[in-house]
Design an enzyme around this catalytic site. Structure first.
Site, PDB file in Angstrom:
ATOM      1  N   GLU A 137     -21.539 -46.092  78.402  1.00 38.36           N
ATOM      2  CA  GLU A 137     -20.277 -45.811  79.082  1.00 38.36           C
ATOM      3  C   GLU A 137     -19.353 -47.035  78.964  1.00 38.36           C
ATOM      4  OE1 GLU A 137     -21.095 -44.660  83.101  1.00 38.36           O
ATOM      5  OE2 GLU A 137     -22.722 -43.305  82.524  1.00 38.36           O
TER       6      GLU A 137
ATOM      7  N   GLU B 261     -11.911 -45.257  80.570  1.00 36.56           N
ATOM      8  CA  GLU B 261     -13.267 -44.960  80.117  1.00 36.56           C
ATOM      9  C   GLU B 261     -13.274 -43.643  79.367  1.00 36.56           C
ATOM     10  OE1 GLU B 261     -17.551 -43.768  82.097  1.00 36.56           O
ATOM     11  OE2 GLU B 261     -16.483 -45.467  82.971  1.00 36.56           O
TER      12      GLU B 261
ATOM     13  N   ARG C 100     -26.688 -51.074  84.927  1.00 39.62           N
ATOM     14  CA  ARG C 100     -25.267 -51.142  85.205  1.00 39.62           C
ATOM     15  C   ARG C 100     -24.634 -52.509  84.912  1.00 39.62           C
ATOM     16  NH1 ARG C 100     -24.089 -50.891  90.107  1.00 39.62           N
ATOM     17  NH2 ARG C 100     -22.115 -49.761  89.907  1.00 39.62           N
TER      18      ARG C 100
ATOM     19  N   GLU D 176      -9.875 -45.574  84.837  1.00 38.61           N
ATOM     20  CA  GLU D 176     -10.889 -46.241  85.636  1.00 38.61           C
ATOM     21  C   GLU D 176     -10.275 -46.852  86.898  1.00 38.61           C
ATOM     22  OE1 GLU D 176     -13.738 -47.121  86.620  1.00 38.61           O
ATOM     23  OE2 GLU D 176     -14.942 -45.864  85.287  1.00 38.61           O
TER      24      GLU D 176
ATOM     25  N   ASP E 101     -21.027 -62.429  50.581  1.00 43.99           N
ATOM     26  CA  ASP E 101     -21.392 -63.809  50.882  1.00 43.99           C
ATOM     27  C   ASP E 101     -21.722 -63.915  52.367  1.00 43.99           C
ATOM     28  OD1 ASP E 101     -21.607 -66.504  51.334  1.00 43.99           O
ATOM     29  OD2 ASP E 101     -19.573 -67.021  50.687  1.00 43.99           O
TER      30      ASP E 101
ATOM     31  N   HIS F 282     -22.230 -49.297  81.217  1.00 43.03           N
ATOM     32  CA  HIS F 282     -23.484 -48.801  81.756  1.00 43.03           C
ATOM     33  C   HIS F 282     -24.297 -48.147  80.635  1.00 43.03           C
ATOM     34  CE1 HIS F 282     -21.488 -48.306  85.998  1.00 43.03           C
ATOM     35  NE2 HIS F 282     -21.456 -49.546  85.538  1.00 43.03           N
TER      36      HIS F 282
ATOM     37  N   GLU G 254     -30.381 -45.917  84.467  1.00 48.20           N
ATOM     38  CA  GLU G 254     -29.054 -46.450  84.163  1.00 48.20           C
ATOM     39  C   GLU G 254     -28.998 -47.928  84.544  1.00 48.20           C
ATOM     40  OE1 GLU G 254     -24.498 -45.084  85.006  1.00 48.20           O
ATOM     41  OE2 GLU G 254     -25.714 -45.550  86.784  1.00 48.20           O
TER      42      GLU G 254
ATOM     43  N   ARG H 279     -25.522 -46.976  94.444  1.00 46.53           N
ATOM     44  CA  ARG H 279     -24.878 -47.556  93.269  1.00 46.53           C
ATOM     45  C   ARG H 279     -24.698 -49.070  93.359  1.00 46.53           C
ATOM     46  NH1 ARG H 279     -22.016 -43.915  89.767  1.00 46.53           N
ATOM     47  NH2 ARG H 279     -22.332 -41.754  90.391  1.00 46.53           N
TER      48      ARG H 279
ATOM     49  N   GLU I 190     -16.152 -49.299  78.986  1.00 47.12           N
ATOM     50  CA  GLU I 190     -14.816 -49.318  79.570  1.00 47.12           C
ATOM     51  C   GLU I 190     -13.936 -50.302  78.808  1.00 47.12           C
ATOM     52  OE1 GLU I 190     -16.365 -48.460  84.152  1.00 47.12           O
ATOM     53  OE2 GLU I 190     -15.953 -50.496  83.484  1.00 47.12           O
TER      54      GLU I 190
END
Length: 448
Positions: free
Chosen positions: A133, A197, A339, A190, A54, A246, A337, A320, A135
């Protein structure tokens, strides 16, 4: 090798499978399931795409007068869970949703991602790979088995026991994932206390999104076994880093080559022109797809300066601090990547909009801005403005307004999912906006 119906019938007998979980995701990314006994009759019904449920009670699906829906299992997602009891084992299949008329259901997030992949194939690519990735936090349970916000360790990034008191929990999670066919690449504590992670190998995007959903189920199940509660909430505690997911992305051509790699890149990054265009698309639509990849009120408590999460729309190589970076690996490992994605996102919707944003960049030759290799967090507002860097949306409310203005992202979702997502999130924002928090009481009650 693809898994066949005969393989499944054999494993049901050999491994004493007594129950089948037919799993799927609603538009918010919450895993749902219909569990049925693994009798011969029921198994044949499942394998012939005749299992029904349903859909009127599922978030964002259908109305009560059109509720009958069918579960079409993807046989390649067959898995026997490594936990069971004296009554036998439990196995699972991830399913696509079909209407009573036998048509793919427009509100099925997994089916919607398949639609984006057909567009990708139409313009000449073979596969879209994802290395996620995700976490998560581990919290203690109270005496009644309810989750608290009390962590069970004081560990930091890459810490070992005895500081990291959850290494046994992580180790069992890794063992279970390995038994289920995951290729786990790393497991570690982490940055924040109680935060962890576990990274698993990239895969084609559909399998990778399936893996994210199964990963969450395994993490939560094993955490409970150890008297802990696992949450993928983006920012469960004030004053510490939040959890991200990420997403490492790359396109491959029909020769099995990474379409993002070009060792003759005149800009020295060893990226292909397609990679730059894909990056341009990700950058152009970043503000507008944020509501999908950061889909809750809580998501925006993570996207603030000072806690390693990206806040500004920019890209770089080694740096970064921007939204998107290009990890050092080249050749087959060349990738972009992103982030800002958090693990509360529906992975199927998130990757559908990211793929379509990137393809828009390729099809319309959208040029990426210049990379920013300096620490953006240390730049003044005037310096960021001069460089053309803008902030991500600061609230779900602002993100939803931006989502409604982007035709590429709306088309990536399809009308059914877009309409139902917006409706659900407007209700969420309205509920939050009218709630009086303890912070307001603490700061205003005695002052005014």
């Amino acid at each position: 090798m693809p898994i066949t119906a005969a393989d499944i019938r054999r494993e049901v007998k050999e491994k004493n499978v007594t129950f089948l979980r037919l799993m799927f995701s609603d538009i918010l990314g919450v895993m749902k399931n219909v569990e049925i006994p693994a009798t011969e009759e029921q198994l044949e019904k499942v394998l012939s795409n005749k299992a029904m449920f349903d859909g009127s009670s599922i978030e964002g699906f259908v109305r009560i007068n059109e509720s009958d829906m069918y579960l079409y299992p993807d046989l390649d997602t067959w898995t026997v869970f490594p936990w069971g009891d004296e009554n036998g084992a439990v196995a699972g299949l991830i399913c696509d949703i079909y209407t009573a008329e036998g048509e793919p259901f427009a509100g099925d997030p997994r089916g919607n991602l398949k639609r984006a992949l057909r567009h990708m194939e139409k313009i000449g690519y073979k596969s879209f790979n994802l290395g996620p990735e995700p976490e998560f936090f581990l919290f203690k349970l109270d005496e009644n088995g309810n989750p608290t916000l009390e962590v069970n360790d004081k560990g930091g990034y890459f810490d070992l026991a005895p500081t990291d008191l959850a290494d046994n929990t992580r180790r069992e999670i890794v063992n279970v994932l390995t038994q289920m066919g995951f290729e786990v690449e790393a497991s570690h504590h982490e940055v924040a206390v109680g935060q962890h992670e576990i990274d698993f190998k990239y895969a084609d995007v559909l399998k990778a999104c399936d893996n994210i959903q199964i990963f969450k189920l395994v993490v939560k199940t094993i955490a409970r076994k150890h008297g802990l509660y696992a949450t993928f909430m983006a920012k469960p505690k004030y004053g510490i880093a939040g959890s991200g997911m990420h997403c490492n992305m790359s396109l491959f051509n029909d020769k099995g080559e990474n379409a993002f790699f070009d060792e003759k890149d005149p800009r020295g990054m060893q990226l292909s022109q397609d990679a730059y265009y894909f990056l341009g698309g990700l950058m152009k639509h970043a503000y507008n797809y944020t509501a999908i990849i950061n889909p809750t009120v809580n998501s925006y408590k993570r996207l603030v300066p000072g806690y390693e999460a990206p806040v500004y729309i920019a890209w770089a190589g080694r740096n970064r601090s921007p939204l998107i970076r290009v990890p050092a690996s080249r050749g087959m490992g060349t990738r972009l990547e992103l982030r800002s994605v958090d693990p509360m996102a529906n992975p199927y919707l998130a990757l559908a909009v990211l793929l379509e944003a990137g393809l828009d960049g390729i099809e319309n030759k959208i040029q990426a801005p210049a990379p920013v290799e300096t620490n953006i967090y240390a730049m003044s507002a005037e310096e960021r403005k001069a460089t053309g860097i803008i902030d991500l949306p600061s609230t779900l409310h602002n993100a939803l307004k931006a989502l409604q203005e982007d035709e590429v992202v709306k088309e990536a979702l399809g009308n059914h999912i877009f309409t139902n997502f917006i409706e659900a999130k407007r209700i969420e924002w309205a509920s939050y906006a009218t709630f009086v928090s303890q912070w307001e009481i603490d700061n205003y009650l005695d002052v005014y």
